[in-house]
Scaffold this motif. Structure first.
Motif, PDB file in Angstrom:
ATOM      1  N   PRO A  34       0.835  -1.211   0.000  1.00 21.93           N
ATOM      2  CA  PRO A  34       0.000   0.000   0.000  1.00 21.93           C
ATOM      3  C   PRO A  34       0.860   1.247   0.000  1.00 21.93           C
ATOM      4  O   PRO A  34       2.063   1.188   0.313  1.00 21.93           O
ATOM      5  CB  PRO A  34      -0.805  -0.134   1.304  1.00 21.93           C
ATOM      6  CG  PRO A  34       0.014  -1.024   2.176  1.00 21.93           C
ATOM      7  CD  PRO A  34       0.697  -1.981   1.254  1.00 21.93           C
ATOM      8  N   PRO A  35       0.305   2.409  -0.297  1.00 24.78           N
ATOM      9  CA  PRO A  35       1.099   3.648  -0.299  1.00 24.78           C
ATOM     10  C   PRO A  35       1.536   4.012   1.111  1.00 24.78           C
ATOM     11  O   PRO A  35       0.928   3.592   2.094  1.00 24.78           O
ATOM     12  CB  PRO A  35       0.115   4.680  -0.866  1.00 24.78           C
ATOM     13  CG  PRO A  35      -1.239   4.135  -0.545  1.00 24.78           C
ATOM     14  CD  PRO A  35      -1.110   2.639  -0.660  1.00 24.78           C
ATOM     15  N   GLY A  36       2.589   4.815   1.194  1.00 31.23           N
ATOM     16  CA  GLY A  36       3.101   5.229   2.491  1.00 31.23           C
ATOM     17  C   GLY A  36       4.614   5.178   2.503  1.00 31.23           C
ATOM     18  O   GLY A  36       5.261   4.928   1.489  1.00 31.23           O
ATOM     19  N   LYS A  37       5.208   5.423   3.669  1.00 31.96           N
ATOM     20  CA  LYS A  37       6.659   5.383   3.825  1.00 31.96           C
ATOM     21  C   LYS A  37       7.004   4.680   5.130  1.00 31.96           C
ATOM     22  O   LYS A  37       6.163   4.541   6.024  1.00 31.96           O
ATOM     23  CB  LYS A  37       7.239   6.799   3.819  1.00 31.96           C
ATOM     24  CG  LYS A  37       6.803   7.655   4.992  1.00 31.96           C
ATOM     25  CD  LYS A  37       7.511   9.002   4.985  1.00 31.96           C
ATOM     26  CE  LYS A  37       7.148   9.825   6.228  1.00 31.96           C
ATOM     27  NZ  LYS A  37       7.882  11.091   6.298  1.00 31.96           N
ATOM     28  N   ARG A  44      12.587   4.436  12.210  1.00 28.53           N
ATOM     29  CA  ARG A  44      11.427   4.418  11.319  1.00 28.53           C
ATOM     30  C   ARG A  44      10.504   5.606  11.590  1.00 28.53           C
ATOM     31  O   ARG A  44      10.965   6.734  11.706  1.00 28.53           O
ATOM     32  CB  ARG A  44      10.681   3.085  11.463  1.00 28.53           C
ATOM     33  CG  ARG A  44      11.524   1.877  11.100  1.00 28.53           C
ATOM     34  CD  ARG A  44      12.047   1.968   9.684  1.00 28.53           C
ATOM     35  NE  ARG A  44      12.810   0.786   9.297  1.00 28.53           N
ATOM     36  CZ  ARG A  44      13.325   0.627   8.082  1.00 28.53           C
ATOM     37  NH1 ARG A  44      13.152   1.566   7.165  1.00 28.53           N
ATOM     38  NH2 ARG A  44      14.025  -0.448   7.796  1.00 28.53           N
ATOM     39  N   GLU A  45       9.200   5.375  11.761  1.00 30.94           N
ATOM     40  CA  GLU A  45       8.273   6.477  12.036  1.00 30.94           C
ATOM     41  C   GLU A  45       7.827   6.505  13.502  1.00 30.94           C
ATOM     42  O   GLU A  45       6.856   7.171  13.836  1.00 30.94           O
ATOM     43  CB  GLU A  45       7.037   6.379  11.134  1.00 30.94           C
ATOM     44  CG  GLU A  45       7.310   6.716   9.687  1.00 30.94           C
ATOM     45  CD  GLU A  45       6.054   7.085   8.915  1.00 30.94           C
ATOM     46  OE1 GLU A  45       5.955   8.243   8.494  1.00 30.94           O
ATOM     47  OE2 GLU A  45       5.175   6.211   8.751  1.00 30.94           O
ATOM     48  N   THR A  46       8.567   5.802  14.356  1.00 25.16           N
ATOM     49  CA  THR A  46       8.204   5.768  15.774  1.00 25.16           C
ATOM     50  C   THR A  46       8.259   7.153  16.387  1.00 25.16           C
ATOM     51  O   THR A  46       7.371   7.551  17.151  1.00 25.16           O
ATOM     52  CB  THR A  46       9.150   4.827  16.541  1.00 25.16           C
ATOM     53  OG1 THR A  46       9.163   3.549  15.901  1.00 25.16           O
ATOM     54  CG2 THR A  46       8.694   4.665  17.977  1.00 25.16           C
ATOM     55  N   PHE A  71      -2.694   2.388   4.433  1.00 24.00           N
ATOM     56  CA  PHE A  71      -1.357   2.913   4.194  1.00 24.00           C
ATOM     57  C   PHE A  71      -0.341   2.068   4.960  1.00 24.00           C
ATOM     58  O   PHE A  71      -0.691   1.373   5.920  1.00 24.00           O
ATOM     59  CB  PHE A  71      -1.241   4.394   4.594  1.00 24.00           C
ATOM     60  CG  PHE A  71      -1.434   4.655   6.067  1.00 24.00           C
ATOM     61  CD1 PHE A  71      -0.372   4.583   6.958  1.00 24.00           C
ATOM     62  CD2 PHE A  71      -2.683   4.987   6.563  1.00 24.00           C
ATOM     63  CE1 PHE A  71      -0.543   4.831   8.307  1.00 24.00           C
ATOM     64  CE2 PHE A  71      -2.868   5.239   7.918  1.00 24.00           C
ATOM     65  CZ  PHE A  71      -1.795   5.162   8.790  1.00 24.00           C
ATOM     66  N   LYS A  72       0.909   2.136   4.528  1.00 23.91           N
ATOM     67  CA  LYS A  72       1.975   1.387   5.196  1.00 23.91           C
ATOM     68  C   LYS A  72       2.804   2.330   6.057  1.00 23.91           C
ATOM     69  O   LYS A  72       2.890   3.536   5.802  1.00 23.91           O
ATOM     70  CB  LYS A  72       2.866   0.673   4.185  1.00 23.91           C
ATOM     71  CG  LYS A  72       3.748   1.609   3.366  1.00 23.91           C
ATOM     72  CD  LYS A  72       4.662   0.831   2.425  1.00 23.91           C
ATOM     73  CE  LYS A  72       5.541   1.786   1.608  1.00 23.91           C
ATOM     74  NZ  LYS A  72       6.411   1.071   0.663  1.00 23.91           N
ATOM     75  N   THR A  73       3.426   1.777   7.085  1.00 24.29           N
ATOM     76  CA  THR A  73       4.316   2.526   7.951  1.00 24.29           C
ATOM     77  C   THR A  73       5.255   1.539   8.634  1.00 24.29           C
ATOM     78  O   THR A  73       5.190   0.330   8.370  1.00 24.29           O
ATOM     79  CB  THR A  73       3.531   3.347   8.992  1.00 24.29           C
ATOM     80  OG1 THR A  73       4.448   4.121   9.772  1.00 24.29           O
ATOM     81  CG2 THR A  73       2.738   2.439   9.924  1.00 24.29           C
ATOM     82  N   SER A  74       6.122   2.033   9.492  1.00 19.42           N
ATOM     83  CA  SER A  74       7.026   1.171  10.246  1.00 19.42           C
ATOM     84  C   SER A  74       7.294   1.824  11.593  1.00 19.42           C
ATOM     85  O   SER A  74       7.770   2.960  11.650  1.00 19.42           O
ATOM     86  CB  SER A  74       8.341   0.963   9.487  1.00 19.42           C
ATOM     87  OG  SER A  74       9.191   0.078  10.191  1.00 19.42           O
ATOM     88  N   MET A  75       6.941   1.109  12.660  1.00 17.25           N
ATOM     89  CA  MET A  75       7.117   1.630  14.015  1.00 17.25           C
ATOM     90  C   MET A  75       7.497   0.501  14.957  1.00 17.25           C
ATOM     91  O   MET A  75       7.158  -0.655  14.711  1.00 17.25           O
ATOM     92  CB  MET A  75       5.827   2.294  14.512  1.00 17.25           C
ATOM     93  CG  MET A  75       5.395   3.527  13.736  1.00 17.25           C
ATOM     94  SD  MET A  75       3.905   4.278  14.439  1.00 17.25           S
ATOM     95  CE  MET A  75       2.675   3.053  14.014  1.00 17.25           C
TER      96      MET A  75
END
Length: 247
Positions: A34-37, A44-46, A71-75
């Motif tokens: 999916p879209p995102g970062k 990451r995005e924590t 959406f995608k993320t990383s935490m």
């Protein structure tokens, strides 16, 4: 004399084409994300999640940037996708063990569960926990707990609200909710014991969604230590209940 150099070039060319083919095949068969970062390396995005103030702010910002559905993320050291809205919730809760399974980041598991529990924990245990909680929320159970909730609410208002001309609603509401949770799930009625549990529980709440850096002085480290305190206190309650049952 030129045979071996030519053979070397031919072998090198075959290996190069093979590597290109494998890379192309891997990219072509990779699932579409999916879209995102995923944010910066390691953290990451924590950090952005923590600085957003509330989870709703972080999620709404990504929904406006990427997609209002997914959406995608990383935490917290994990790559993840966020499902948004009613359709996303419906997909998650109607496809348990079919397309998705209950899951927590490893950093959260370290705080919430003891090492002994984690060694034997399997995904099916999440389902068993959810079913146990659902039992408390059935109509028959609620009919029993509503009078208790009502009496606790009246006592809470008389003790923490009525004597004062001005109060802070959020911390008092959380105090009542925590006391009711202790009564509902663990049958703990002793105010002093509830207060003993409330302090480490607050540390867990503050550090659970922080950067998962377990060194002295960090919010995560305080949450990790508080989790051990909660485990020990609840173990004492369980052992006391077992002793009472035997007697």
């Amino acid at each position: 004399m030129d045979f071996f150099p030519n053979l070397f070039h031919l072998v090198f060319l075959c290996i190069s084409f093979s590597l290109i083919f494998l890379i192309f095949k891997q990219k072509s068969t990779r699932a579409k994300l999916p879209p995102g970062k995923t944010g910066w390396p390691v953290i990451r995005e924590t950090l952005e999640f923590a600085m957003a103030g509330t989870p709703e702010t972080f999620i709404k910002d990504r929904m406006s940037k990427y997609s209002r559905y997914l959406f995608k993320t990383s935490m917290f050291g994990e790559n993840m996708a966020a499902f948004c809205g009613a359709s996303g919730n419906k997909f998650l809760f109607t496809n348990e063990k079919k397309y998705v399974i209950s899951w927590w980041p490893r950093s959260v598991e370290k705080v919430m569960f003891s090492p002994e529990t984690l060694e034997n924990f399997v995904p099916e245990d999440y389902i068993a926990i959810r079913r146990a909680i659902v039992e408390f929320l059935k109509l028959e159970a609620l009919q029993y707990f509503i009078p208790i909730m009502d009496s606790m609410a009246k006592e809470h208002l008389e003790t923490n609200w009525s004597p004062y001309g001005q109060v802070k609603v959020l911390p008092l509401s959380m105090k009542y909710t925590f006391a009711f949770g202790c009564r509902l799930f663990m049958s703990i009625t002793d105010r002093n014991y509830v207060a003993i549990l409330a302090d480490p529980f607050a540390q867990i709440k503050d550090g659970l969604m922080s950067l998962p850096i377990n060194i002295p002085g960090t919010s995560f480290n305080r949450a990790f230590k508080a989790g051990k305190v909660i485990h020990q206190k609840l173990l004492e309650v369980i052992q006391q209940r077992k002793k009472e049952n035997r007697e």
